[in-house]
Design a protein around this motif. Structure first.
Motif: not given
Length: 122
Positions: A8-10, A38-41, A57-58
């Motif tokens: 399972m992924t995020g 979008a973005g870093n957080y 995205g991470t």
């Protein structure tokens, strides 16, 4: 031969969470929980018709194997959803104390949202 299910992924968790939250509302209200990558957080951006939750995205592509990863992601989603539901971006904090109070409240309400999720996220 053993059939091993893919991890399972995020992204999977986010899609299931979004579907469950949208199911809180009757179809006639046409409610949409807007989430974008979008973005870093994680954050809630915009107001009114432009309000949306932004997730980096991470967070989406990573495997969420242990339950602690799933729980963490759900708590983040619940927190940002609390801001989204209550239009916190339409409010200007007049002090650091007010800002902290809204953040703590979003943690509290967001946890309540997560605790009421339905069958898609379960």
């Amino acid at each position: 031969m053993i059939n091993i299910e893919p991890a399972m992924t995020g992204q999977d968790v986010v899609e299931d969470f979004k579907a469950d939250v949208e199911d809180f509302f009757e179809a006639r209200h046409d409610f949409e929980l807007r989430i974008e990558i979008a973005g870093n957080y994680p954050t809630c951006r915009g107001s009114g018709p432009t309000a949306r939750i932004q997730l980096p995205g991470t967070m989406m592509g990573h495997s969420v194997e242990p339950f602690s990863d799933v729980a963490f992601l759900l708590l983040v989603l619940g927190h940002e959803t609390a801001h989204y539901f209550h239009r916190h971006n339409e409010h200007y904090d007049e002090s650091a104390l007010e800002y902290r109070a809204l953040e703590v409240w979003a943690d509290y309400f967001g946890t309540k949202v997560v605790m009421t999720l339905g069958e898609k996220t379960a």
